[in-house]
Design an enzyme around this catalytic site. Structure first.
Site, mmCIF file in Angstrom:
data_model
loop_
_atom_site.group_PDB
_atom_site.id
_atom_site.type_symbol
_atom_site.label_atom_id
_atom_site.label_comp_id
_atom_site.label_asym_id
_atom_site.label_seq_id
_atom_site.Cartn_x
_atom_site.Cartn_y
_atom_site.Cartn_z
ATOM 1 N N LEU A 139 -6.001 -1.186 -2.623
ATOM 2 C CA LEU A 139 -4.551 -1.069 -2.666
ATOM 3 C C LEU A 139 -3.897 -1.165 -1.288
ATOM 4 C CD1 LEU A 139 -4.445 1.954 -5.125
ATOM 5 C CD2 LEU A 139 -4.240 -0.445 -5.715
ATOM 6 N N ASP A 140 -4.641 -1.652 -0.295
ATOM 7 C CA ASP A 140 -4.162 -1.552 1.072
ATOM 8 C C ASP A 140 -3.152 -2.626 1.501
ATOM 9 O OD1 ASP A 140 -6.433 -2.952 0.578
ATOM 10 O OD2 ASP A 140 -7.408 -2.533 2.460
ATOM 11 N N THR A 141 -2.090 -2.674 0.760
ATOM 12 C CA THR A 141 -0.871 -3.378 1.126
ATOM 13 C C THR A 141 -0.390 -2.885 2.500
ATOM 14 O OG1 THR A 141 -0.272 -3.470 -1.193
ATOM 15 C CG2 THR A 141 1.539 -3.638 0.368
ATOM 16 N N VAL A 142 0.374 -3.706 3.212
ATOM 17 C CA VAL A 142 0.909 -3.238 4.492
ATOM 18 C C VAL A 142 2.439 -3.258 4.484
ATOM 19 C CG1 VAL A 142 -1.115 -4.118 5.711
ATOM 20 C CG2 VAL A 142 0.950 -5.545 5.536
ATOM 21 N N GLY A 201 -1.516 0.629 4.258
ATOM 22 C CA GLY A 201 -1.853 0.809 2.868
ATOM 23 C C GLY A 201 -2.111 2.226 2.436
#
Lengths: 365, 365
Positions: free
Chosen positions: B177-180, B49
């Site tokens: 916002l820590d999408t991977v 992220g």
């Protein structure tokens, strides 16, 4: 409004397939003169889908396009902006049982309706979309004759579909692609675009098509620092083909070059039919309506500089047919047309393109 | 594998805002020599992220990136193709309670999990996505400590969110916002990319972010007739910003020019922070990981021509920080790193960019 000469096209289309047929299309755009009715200017172009429109239902398709145009123009004449006008057109198109959107949406494998739709405002560049919007009760649609027929047909179709899939038969049911859309320019020169679709017939529940996806179903972009033209685009056809080519945005970008007709034709040939993203497809099925506008001055010395809005409008499709309608705020009524590939042309491999130009002059000028 | 010199960058960033801070980042990429472990070559780059990663949780973020790299490399060493390897990395990233994806997903306004994810295969150009995928039971996650805390926090947060909205306060909670994501190149030179996200914390139910949208969350495209490089991209950050700029595809296109570092930097500056589609945003928050590869021959006369795969990998972000990990199939273990904007740089207006280069040489050569 003064209707300019229609754009005529005589094209021989090279493509990835050697079986591609040359397409010759000459626009039937008449040179008409309308009396000036409203005080506002503006223009709308709508479509009732790129797919296959039978002659027997041509009247209904044209009629709904005509009504959609009128609704948009009523808004524009009342001073509404492009987004309101394009919404009014879409509501009318969705409310028809003949289109594959809203009320007339195709049913999914569960016999339910799930809709995709989106709208884009060229001024703010805002975009809104819904995908696989459900919550429609089939029972509520049963009074509608077409829906009732469809509901009864679902089981039969489902069995046939399974059989086809089992036999690995390629099915291109272009009759099911009749998404609807509209593009509008308002008196201030703002553009807007919208699209709405019930999606593929007998689709898997939850499937989302191009109508819900950014850049794929519609695009609108006012003129800017690097864009001499305002552009608005709405697409129809096979969702997968339109998504993988991000066709609406691609058309909008291409339309910034001088020759709109050539730009759109090349986009349909090179970025759609010839797209490397669709290299494994037997046929590439889709259609677009596009509008671009710019202000110009017919008399350079005049103080009325840039009072005139030049609007170029085009439609292009690789499907058998596409039903369109268009109207200016100063027209008495909408024009409608079912554009067809010429006899012998192979759907999915050939492109038809037609359009016109009009000048919108502010009444004061 | 031979690690080349890290790409260093010293950039002064002009932007739409005069308050933009110059960003100086020098890559710490060490010149290491690993023994050759597997017979297969390949490379993976993952991220946990772009957002804000606190020092206190840095260890956990790095650890999950390391595990994800190892899972992907195990696949590549076993002869799997890029899509399988990228999937293995994503599963590991999703299974962590620290990332905002899968198990650790943010909760929506109803306290439920709805996930977005997509994957793209550079060879076939096939793309698959799910948006707002639900059906996860919160009860099932209650054993997870972080989820439990979140569940208990939802009501409090909801009240706070409403208060903030009422007071029209601008909230940029970059911690959410820590999408991977991951990008991979396999021994055949195929690339693949994937992304997975729980979306915005306290999002409206049904909201779909960039991770589910074509061109926005990930992109992978093998080298082709008009593309000298294979490229793979995965994005993270504010979904609306990444969608409106179609950032993954934009980066991929830009990476076809010679200088990858310069191309990515210009894209982040001009097509992301400076995008006309985000002109009204106070800050533009996002990050990307990119990988591009091409075959080349170090000895032109050699019969081993094009046995070597040159892989350039980069990450760039406008958020406070971005956590990445990377590993080659011939490495002993993954490297991890939390990239941060330098002190004084303003998130949303500044760009950090780092990366490296490695040559993957087939064992036979």
């Amino acid at each position: 409004m003064i209707m300019e000469k229609g754009i005529s096209s005589v094209e021989v289309l090279p493509s990835k397939s050697s079986q591609v047929t040359a397409v010759k299309v000459v626009v039937k755009e008449p040179e008409t003169k309308q009396t000036q009715r409203g005080k506002r200017v503006g223009f709308v172009l709508v479509h009732a889908g790129a797919g296959y429109h039978s002659e027997s239902k041509a009247k209904e398709y044209k009629h709904v396009c005509k009504r959609a145009c009128q609704k948009a123009i009523e808004k524009l004449q009342a001073g509404a902006l492009a987004t309101d006008a394009v919404t009014a057109a879409l509501i009318e198109l969705e409310d028809s049982p003949f289109t594959n959107a809203g009320l007339g949406s195709n049913l999914n494998l569960l016999g339910e309706i799930e809709c995709d739709a989106s709208i884009m405002d060229g001024k703010s560049l805002n975009f809104g979309a819904v995908g696989a919007l459900s919550g429609f009760s089939l029972a509520a649609f049963k009074r509608n004759k077409r829906k009732l027929e469809l509901a009864e047909k679902v089981e039969t179709d489902l069995i046939q579909l399974k059989k086809r899939r089992q036999s690995n038969e390629k099915v291109i049911d272009s009759g099911t692609l009749d998404t609807v859309g509209a593009v509008v320019v308002d008196q201030e020169g703002n553009v807007a675009a919208a699209v709405s679709s019930g999606g593929l017939a007998l689709k898997h529940p939850g499937r989302v098509g191009q109508a819900a996806l950014y850049g794929c179903g519609c695009w609108a972009e006012n003129t800017g620092a690097h864009s001499p033209y305002s552009t608005a685009v709405s697409t129809s056809g096979c969702g997968e083909h339109l998504v993988r080519t991000i066709l609406a945005r691609e058309c909008s970008c291409a339309l910034q070059t001088e020759d709109a007709h050539q730009a759109l034709l090349e986009t349909m040939q090179n970025k759609f039919i010839g797209s490397p993203f669709l290299a494994n497809e037997d046929g590439v099925l889709g259609g677009v309506i596009v509008l671009r506008s710019c202000r110009y001055s017919s008399e350079p010395e005049s103080s009325q500089e840039k009072r005139t809005l030049l609007v170029e409008f085009l439609w292009s499709h690789t499907t058998e047919s596409m039903c369109v309608g268009y109207m200016s705020a100063q027209d008495g009524k909408a024009k409608t047309h079912i554009s067809r590939l010429p006899p012998g042309a192979v759907a999915g491999q050939s492109v038809a393109i037609e359009g016109g130009v009009c000048r919108l002059e502010s009444p004061e000028s």
